[in-house]
Design a protein around this motif. Structure first.
Motif, short mmCIF file in Angstrom:
data_model
loop_
_atom_site.label_atom_id
_atom_site.label_comp_id
_atom_site.label_asym_id
_atom_site.label_seq_id
_atom_site.Cartn_x
_atom_site.Cartn_y
_atom_site.Cartn_z
N MET A 1 -0.31 2.88 -13.38
CA MET A 1 0.46 3.28 -14.55
C MET A 1 1.89 2.76 -14.49
N GLY A 2 2.17 1.97 -13.46
CA GLY A 2 3.52 1.43 -13.33
C GLY A 2 4.54 2.49 -12.98
N LEU A 3 4.11 3.52 -12.25
CA LEU A 3 4.98 4.68 -12.01
C LEU A 3 5.55 4.73 -10.60
N LEU A 4 5.40 3.63 -9.84
CA LEU A 4 5.89 3.68 -8.46
C LEU A 4 7.42 3.74 -8.44
N PRO A 5 7.99 4.37 -7.42
CA PRO A 5 9.46 4.46 -7.34
C PRO A 5 10.09 3.08 -7.16
N SER A 6 11.40 3.02 -7.33
CA SER A 6 12.06 1.72 -7.35
C SER A 6 12.04 1.02 -5.99
N PHE A 7 11.82 1.77 -4.91
CA PHE A 7 11.81 1.13 -3.59
C PHE A 7 10.44 0.57 -3.23
N ALA A 8 9.51 0.58 -4.20
CA ALA A 8 8.20 -0.02 -3.95
C ALA A 8 8.16 -1.41 -4.56
N SER A 9 7.58 -2.38 -3.84
CA SER A 9 7.35 -3.68 -4.45
C SER A 9 5.85 -3.82 -4.70
N VAL A 10 5.52 -4.38 -5.85
CA VAL A 10 4.13 -4.45 -6.26
C VAL A 10 3.75 -5.90 -6.51
N LEU B 1 -4.26 -6.13 -6.04
CA LEU B 1 -3.06 -5.29 -6.02
C LEU B 1 -2.55 -5.02 -4.60
N HIS B 2 -1.27 -5.30 -4.43
CA HIS B 2 -0.59 -4.99 -3.17
C HIS B 2 0.61 -4.10 -3.48
N VAL B 3 0.85 -3.12 -2.62
CA VAL B 3 2.06 -2.30 -2.77
C VAL B 3 2.74 -2.17 -1.41
N TRP B 4 4.03 -2.46 -1.41
CA TRP B 4 4.84 -2.25 -0.20
C TRP B 4 5.89 -1.21 -0.51
N PHE B 5 6.10 -0.29 0.42
CA PHE B 5 7.23 0.63 0.28
C PHE B 5 8.33 0.15 1.22
N ASP B 6 9.46 -0.17 0.66
CA ASP B 6 10.54 -0.71 1.47
C ASP B 6 11.45 0.39 1.95
N ALA B 7 11.61 0.48 3.26
CA ALA B 7 12.52 1.46 3.84
C ALA B 7 13.93 0.87 3.84
N ASP C 1 -6.23 -1.36 -20.68
CA ASP C 1 -6.57 -1.43 -22.09
C ASP C 1 -5.94 -2.68 -22.74
N GLY C 2 -6.01 -3.79 -22.04
CA GLY C 2 -5.52 -5.05 -22.61
C GLY C 2 -4.05 -5.33 -22.40
N ILE C 3 -3.31 -4.35 -21.83
CA ILE C 3 -1.88 -4.58 -21.64
C ILE C 3 -1.57 -4.70 -20.15
N ASP C 4 -0.88 -5.77 -19.80
CA ASP C 4 -0.53 -5.98 -18.40
C ASP C 4 0.64 -5.06 -18.03
N VAL C 5 0.35 -4.05 -17.23
CA VAL C 5 1.34 -3.02 -16.94
C VAL C 5 2.48 -3.55 -16.08
N LEU C 6 2.17 -4.47 -15.15
CA LEU C 6 3.19 -4.89 -14.21
C LEU C 6 4.05 -6.02 -14.75
N CYS C 7 3.45 -6.92 -15.55
CA CYS C 7 4.17 -8.12 -15.94
C CYS C 7 4.92 -7.99 -17.26
N GLY D 1 -4.35 -5.25 -1.22
CA GLY D 1 -5.31 -6.10 -1.91
C GLY D 1 -6.49 -5.31 -2.42
N VAL D 2 -6.35 -4.74 -3.61
CA VAL D 2 -7.43 -3.94 -4.18
C VAL D 2 -7.85 -4.54 -5.51
N ASP D 3 -9.16 -4.73 -5.67
CA ASP D 3 -9.73 -5.12 -6.96
C ASP D 3 -10.57 -3.95 -7.44
#
Lengths: 320, 318
Positions: B55-64, B9-15, B71-77, B26-28
């Motif tokens: 939980m897929g709750l990052l604000p819209s200016f974040a890229s993931v 997992l990578h998260v960028w906050f775009d200014a 629980d078996g469901i791909d939250v991001l894709c 990069g987190v496992d």
């Protein structure tokens, strides 16, 4: 009795007190003005005896306290005195003016409040998008435009299709419902659009900023974590707390708008409360003016009270 | 089978000015059903970002980037829509400062019952019944359902928030600093409550905090994060008593302990800026054991209790 009921009763009490004070103030104000109903400019060449007789007839030779009591007594009977201009009861003239202002109020102000709020909330939801910038720019433009100028633009630009003065065509022969309805609708179009454009700006801007603030609240994140869809988050969670400033602005706007739009009604010769005010001022028609002021004061107080009640209903914290 | 599986997992906050902050790098992380996991680290190390992303709750200016399977469901894709169905029903969240996390204009009972009805788990009437039940579960009287948040104390509000979070029977409960802004007694009560609920309901608990005491008492496994990566991961007892990563060691030494006479150390320097690329070990500039190898990012190594440190693997740590 619940906290809310207590709060509403308390506010009702203070509204009544304010109304009483305002009415008393208008009594004092109109007696403090230089000149009275009987002066030489109004009754030229009157002998002192005639003046005295007239003063007696109008009751203004009595002590102020008695006049004050009589003033409230006639108010209670709905008697606002006779207009200096046409010797007709002020109340009747005022009611006609109010009846003419009401459709403008509903078609102009109320619709603009609703549309402005919806537009502002949508703009706030898509902050920074092209649509948001377009809407905000438009609202700013309308907000900063002098209303009499906007009215003149409408007259210049659209009076080929829409009549630019009066409420109806006096020479209309067809008295069928549809003919009358179309005629009225045509006449009200320009002034209503003018008022709507004027009121739209502030509501769109206030709704936008207040929605932005609400969307940033922590409980909106909770709502999203609960899996709620966008529509529910935007309207039920965020807008529900963003609505309070809009309610305040609405009740203030409506309270004053019912007193007529002096500029718009003048430009379009719309015989509402605003135009009546202008006429009364230019004719130094004190009883009429006093009646209008009384009416505006009471409606402002009433709408403020309504705003308080709505606050208490919408936000449980208000009654604390 | 893990109930939460985070991979790469990578998260960028775009200014708005075009720069971006690489907040999670990069987190496992895999969480087993019923596991109690503590995520430890100083402010700005990416703890909260990690669980919001889960939980897929990052604000819209974040890229993931990467993968989150809840629980078996791909939250991001699988798109926002399917992510929404997972929220609250499979994973719920308790936020810090419950004052603002509750909607001030709706009654507490409605706020507990609404998600159940929204996710079509039960009828409005059953939801009311269940509301009373979960309020009892968190030790609140049923009458609280009729109250508004501002009428409750801080502790009661956090309890109500927890009742809300367990109402839809999720399998994972994220708690983001659930005890900040509460007094010490209430902090302990809330900690105990979360622990006992997790035991009774078989709930996996992911506790994000910088309160080491809370982790020590209420989690079996601890994860230490620094500058957007996991630097150590192992059984809580081992991580706290025999920390492996130099950062964990210093972090523990920087924590005041009652009844023990030892100097309080502070870690020199400050965490790296996340808007500039970080090569190698992010902690190296502040690390007393740093050497040449630290210019390359260390992998997590070890068995059961892992840490990401070259000095450790090369036996340079005493």
């Amino acid at each position: 009795m619940s906290k809310r009921q207590k709060f509403v009763l308390r506010r009702l009490g203070s509204a009544l007190l304010i109304a009483f004070l305002a009415v008393s103030f208008s009594f004092v104000l109109f007696r403090a003005l230089p000149g009275d109903a009987i002066n030489f400019s109004r009754v030229p060449n009157a002998t002192p005896e005639q003046v005295e007789a007239l003063r007696h007839q109008l009751g203004i030779d009595r002590p102020l306290v008695v006049q004050y009591g009589l003033f409230f007594q006639s108010l209670a009977h709905g008697d606002l005195g006779l207009s200096f201009r046409d010797q007709q009861p002020v109340l009747g003239t005022l009611l006609v003016a109010v009846r003419n202002t009401l459709p403008l109020l509903i078609l102009g102000t109320v619709i603009a409040i609703v549309v402005g709020t919806l537009v502002g909330v949508t703009a706030g939801y898509g902050q920074g998008t092209a649509r948001d910038r377009l809407m905000t720019g438009l609202a700013m433009l309308l907000y900063s435009m002098p209303v009499q100028w906007l009215a003149l633009l409408l007259v210049v630009g659209l009076s080929r299709w829409f009549p630019s003065s009066g409420v109806s065509d006096p020479f209309l022969l067809d008295t069928g419902f549809w003919a009358v309805f179309t005629d009225r609708a045509h006449h009200i179009a320009l002034p209503a659009v003018c008022i709507a454009l004027m009121v739209f700006g502030p509501f769109a801007l206030v709704a936008r900023s207040s929605q932005l603030e609400a969307l940033a609240d922590d409980h909106v994140l909770t709502a999203r974590a609960k899996g709620y869809g966008n529509r529910r988050v935007v309207w039920r969670e965020a807008f529900r707390s963003a609505i309070l400033p809009i309610v305040t602005l609405s009740t203030l706007t409506l309270g004053f708008a019912i007193g007529g739009q002096v500029l718009v009604e003048s430009v379009f010769s719309w015989p509402g409360v605003g135009l009546a005010t202008v006429r009364a001022v230019s004719a130094r028609d004190y009883p009429m003016l006093q009646g209008i002021f009384l009416f505006i004061t009471l409606s402002v107080v009433a709408f403020n009270f309504l705003g308080d009640v709505m606050h208490a209903v919408l936000d449980p914290r208000v009654a604390e | 089978m893990s109930v939460l599986d985070i991979r790469g997992l990578h998260v960028w906050f775009d200014a708005p000015d075009g720069r971006s902050a690489h907040a999670v790098r990069g987190v496992d992380l895999a969480v087993r059903p019923g596991e109690r996991l503590g995520i430890l680290g100083e402010s700005g190390c990416g703890k909260t970002t990690l669980i919001l992303a889960a939980m897929g709750l990052l604000p819209s200016f974040a890229s993931v980037g990467g993968q989150v399977v809840l629980d078996g469901i791909d939250v991001l894709c699988d798109g926002e829509k399917s992510a929404r169905t997972v929220r609250w029903t499979h994973a719920a969240m308790v936020f810090q400062g419950a004052m603002n996390a509750l909607n001030p204009v709706h009654r507490v009972g409605e706020q507990i019952a609404d998600p159940m009805v929204f996710h079509k788990q039960c009828s409005r009437r059953e939801a009311k019944e269940r509301t009373r039940e979960v309020l009892g579960l968190v030790g609140l009287p049923a009458s609280v359902a009729r109250r508004y948040p501002h009428e409750l104390s801080g502790g009661m509000r956090q309890r109500a928030m927890i009742a809300m979070a367990v109402a839809c029977e999720p399998k994972v409960l994220f708690a983001d600093e659930p005890t900040t802004a509460l007094d010490v007694i209430v902090q302990a009560q809330i900690g105990d409550l979360l622990y006992s609920l997790s035991e009774r309901l078989g709930l996996a608990l992911v506790l994000v905090t910088h309160d080491i005491g809370m982790i020590a008492e209420h989690s079996e496994r601890s994860v230490v994060m620094y500058a957007g990566v996991i630097v150590e991961d192992g059984p809580t007892y081992e991580v706290l008593t025999a920390p492996r990563h130099p950062y964990t060691r210093l972090l523990l030494e920087a924590t005041p302990v009652v009844n023990r006479d030892r100097p309080l150390v502070s870690i020199p320097g400050s965490p790296p800026r996340l808007d500039q690329p970080i090569t190698g070990c992010a902690f190296a500039p502040r690390c007393p054991h740093a050497f040449e190898a630290c210019a390359v990012r260390p992998p997590l190594t070890g068995d059961g209790h892992v840490a990401a440190c070259h000095a450790l693997t090369q036996g340079r740590l005493s």
